[in-house]
Write a protein that holds these residues in place. Sequence first.
Motif, PDB file in Angstrom:
ATOM      1  N   LEU A 107       0.819  -1.274  -0.019  1.00  0.00           N
ATOM      2  CA  LEU A 107       0.108  -0.010  -0.075  1.00  0.00           C
ATOM      3  C   LEU A 107       0.913   1.170   0.119  1.00  0.00           C
ATOM      4  N   ALA A 108       2.146   1.148   0.647  1.00  0.00           N
ATOM      5  CA  ALA A 108       2.797   2.458   1.031  1.00  0.00           C
ATOM      6  C   ALA A 108       3.413   2.374  -0.613  1.00  0.00           C
ATOM      7  N   PHE A 109       4.091   1.529  -1.299  1.00  0.00           N
ATOM      8  CA  PHE A 109       4.459   1.522  -2.654  1.00  0.00           C
ATOM      9  C   PHE A 109       3.516   2.401  -3.677  1.00  0.00           C
ATOM     10  N   VAL A 110       2.280   1.834  -3.735  1.00  0.00           N
ATOM     11  CA  VAL A 110       1.467   2.433  -4.783  1.00  0.00           C
ATOM     12  C   VAL A 110       1.039   3.770  -4.255  1.00  0.00           C
ATOM     13  N   ARG A 111       1.180   4.192  -3.009  1.00  0.00           N
ATOM     14  CA  ARG A 111       0.835   5.663  -2.613  1.00  0.00           C
ATOM     15  C   ARG A 111       2.151   6.672  -2.532  1.00  0.00           C
ATOM     16  N   GLY A 112       3.165   5.909  -2.834  1.00  0.00           N
ATOM     17  CA  GLY A 112       4.405   6.805  -2.776  1.00  0.00           C
ATOM     18  C   GLY A 112       4.965   7.279  -1.399  1.00  0.00           C
ATOM     19  N   ASP A 113       4.388   6.609  -0.427  1.00  0.00           N
ATOM     20  CA  ASP A 113       4.826   6.828   1.061  1.00  0.00           C
ATOM     21  C   ASP A 113       6.032   6.084   1.344  1.00  0.00           C
ATOM     22  N   LEU A 114       7.269   6.745   0.947  1.00  0.00           N
ATOM     23  CA  LEU A 114       8.424   6.216   1.277  1.00  0.00           C
ATOM     24  C   LEU A 114       8.927   5.911   2.736  1.00  0.00           C
ATOM     25  N   ASP A 115       8.385   6.524   3.711  1.00  0.00           N
ATOM     26  CA  ASP A 115       8.772   6.493   5.070  1.00  0.00           C
ATOM     27  C   ASP A 115       8.060   5.074   5.395  1.00  0.00           C
ATOM     28  N   ALA A 116       6.842   4.880   5.078  1.00  0.00           N
ATOM     29  CA  ALA A 116       6.004   3.796   5.417  1.00  0.00           C
ATOM     30  C   ALA A 116       6.680   2.396   4.617  1.00  0.00           C
ATOM     31  N   MET A 117       6.974   2.574   3.540  1.00  0.00           N
ATOM     32  CA  MET A 117       7.673   1.661   2.646  1.00  0.00           C
ATOM     33  C   MET A 117       8.893   1.152   3.308  1.00  0.00           C
ATOM     34  N   HIS A 118       9.844   2.273   3.732  1.00  0.00           N
ATOM     35  CA  HIS A 118      10.907   1.683   4.405  1.00  0.00           C
ATOM     36  C   HIS A 118      10.593   1.187   5.631  1.00  0.00           C
ATOM     37  N   GLN A 119       9.825   1.436   6.558  1.00  0.00           N
ATOM     38  CA  GLN A 119       9.711   0.865   7.806  1.00  0.00           C
ATOM     39  C   GLN A 119       9.098  -0.720   7.695  1.00  0.00           C
ATOM     40  N   SER A 120       8.160  -0.908   6.732  1.00  0.00           N
ATOM     41  CA  SER A 120       7.465  -2.137   6.539  1.00  0.00           C
ATOM     42  C   SER A 120       8.606  -3.039   5.823  1.00  0.00           C
ATOM     43  N   PHE A 121       9.343  -2.567   5.064  1.00  0.00           N
ATOM     44  CA  PHE A 121      10.388  -3.466   4.458  1.00  0.00           C
ATOM     45  C   PHE A 121      11.334  -3.953   5.348  1.00  0.00           C
ATOM     46  N   MET A 122      11.832  -2.998   6.336  1.00  0.00           N
ATOM     47  CA  MET A 122      12.770  -3.263   7.346  1.00  0.00           C
ATOM     48  C   MET A 122      12.133  -4.442   8.247  1.00  0.00           C
ATOM     49  N   LYS A 123      11.069  -4.566   8.429  1.00  0.00           N
ATOM     50  CA  LYS A 123      10.437  -5.545   9.016  1.00  0.00           C
ATOM     51  C   LYS A 123      10.326  -6.931   8.505  1.00  0.00           C
ATOM     52  N   LEU A 124      10.716  -6.929   7.351  1.00  0.00           N
ATOM     53  CA  LEU A 124      10.772  -8.035   6.498  1.00  0.00           C
ATOM     54  C   LEU A 124      12.184  -8.868   6.136  1.00  0.00           C
ATOM     55  N   VAL A 125      13.176  -8.071   6.673  1.00  0.00           N
ATOM     56  CA  VAL A 125      14.558  -8.630   6.281  1.00  0.00           C
ATOM     57  C   VAL A 125      15.327  -8.703   7.392  1.00  0.00           C
ATOM     58  N   SER A 126      16.350  -9.512   7.256  1.00  0.00           N
ATOM     59  CA  SER A 126      17.371  -9.588   8.305  1.00  0.00           C
ATOM     60  C   SER A 126      18.674  -8.908   7.681  1.00  0.00           C
ATOM     61  N   SER A 127      19.418  -8.442   8.722  1.00  0.00           N
ATOM     62  CA  SER A 127      20.699  -8.023   8.382  1.00  0.00           C
ATOM     63  C   SER A 127      22.019  -8.983   8.480  1.00  0.00           C
ATOM     64  N   THR A 128      22.787  -8.586   7.686  1.00  0.00           N
ATOM     65  CA  THR A 128      24.276  -9.591   7.808  1.00  0.00           C
ATOM     66  C   THR A 128      25.042  -8.463   8.551  1.00  0.00           C
ATOM     67  N   ALA A 129      26.461  -8.994   8.896  1.00  0.00           N
ATOM     68  CA  ALA A 129      27.095  -8.091   9.662  1.00  0.00           C
ATOM     69  C   ALA A 129      27.591  -6.913   9.116  1.00  0.00           C
ATOM     70  N   HIS A 130      27.310  -6.651   7.769  1.00  0.00           N
ATOM     71  CA  HIS A 130      27.793  -5.541   7.044  1.00  0.00           C
ATOM     72  C   HIS A 130      26.296  -4.773   6.430  1.00  0.00           C
ATOM     73  N   GLY A 131      25.175  -5.247   7.148  1.00  0.00           N
ATOM     74  CA  GLY A 131      24.142  -4.447   6.691  1.00  0.00           C
ATOM     75  C   GLY A 131      24.108  -3.094   6.969  1.00  0.00           C
ATOM     76  N   ASN A 132      23.488  -2.427   5.970  1.00  0.00           N
ATOM     77  CA  ASN A 132      23.537  -0.802   5.845  1.00  0.00           C
ATOM     78  C   ASN A 132      21.938  -0.224   5.882  1.00  0.00           C
ATOM     79  N   ARG A 172      19.970  -6.270  -1.606  1.00  0.00           N
ATOM     80  CA  ARG A 172      21.210  -7.011  -1.641  1.00  0.00           C
ATOM     81  C   ARG A 172      22.510  -6.027  -1.622  1.00  0.00           C
ATOM     82  N   ARG A 173      22.544  -5.020  -2.346  1.00  0.00           N
ATOM     83  CA  ARG A 173      23.743  -4.332  -2.369  1.00  0.00           C
ATOM     84  C   ARG A 173      23.906  -3.600  -0.896  1.00  0.00           C
ATOM     85  N   THR A 174      23.075  -3.499  -0.082  1.00  0.00           N
ATOM     86  CA  THR A 174      23.150  -2.934   1.344  1.00  0.00           C
ATOM     87  C   THR A 174      23.212  -4.027   2.383  1.00  0.00           C
TER      88      THR A 174
END
Length: 220
Positions: A107-132, A172-174
């Motif tokens: 929903l955040a993507f189709v509405r262009g809400d980058l803050d909400a998109m970022h917050q939601s995506f970060m809930k769906l990933v795990s970070s490596t030792a070099h996560g950025n 992947r890059r980050t």
Amino acid sequence: LPELSTKRVLVAEYLEGVTLAAYLRARETNGEPAQDGGLVRRFDVSRFARHVVRTFVTDALKHGVFHADPHPANLLILDDSAVGYVDFGITGALSEYSRRHLGAMTLAFVRGDLDAMHQSFMKLVSSTAHGNPDGFRAGLEALADQWYGNPRERRPRLSITMVMMELLTLARRTDLLPEREVVRFIRSAIVLDGLVRRFAPGFDFPGELETACLALAETA
């Protein structure tokens, strides 16, 4: 059919329709699928596209199980331009946690809400030792200039396919790793986007995603 099936006998429902693959072949050759009973002549591509998007969103984000191989031979055109799915050899399953945050991210993507998109995506990933995470957020800002047109409207101007591919590449890059079930959902959305653009060019895929996500939110 659960009422007719047992532990040792599985009874399936027969769907009377034409595969989307047959329809596309016939359209490309100016022909008509054999023995379709006039079904294709009554075919409403926009209605069918809406059904495809809404069933995908409902199956994945409400029920947590979705068809993960939606190519044209696995989709049937049924009466009233409804969609029928066959061959569930590849499926995706989403936890309640993933469904909640994927719905918010979509929903955040189709509405262009980058803050909400970022917050939601970060809930769906795990970070490596070099996560950025900060690098991911900065990259998201840079990509948004290409993804969206009018800054005030913030509606996607690129295809879902392009956006999701760039999103996964940025992750992947980050060194941020989306969960496997999340990647399967995104890949299925990419396949559906390409499929819909093939048989219903000009269909508002992002707009229908928004409508489907809002409908789920209202019934939650």
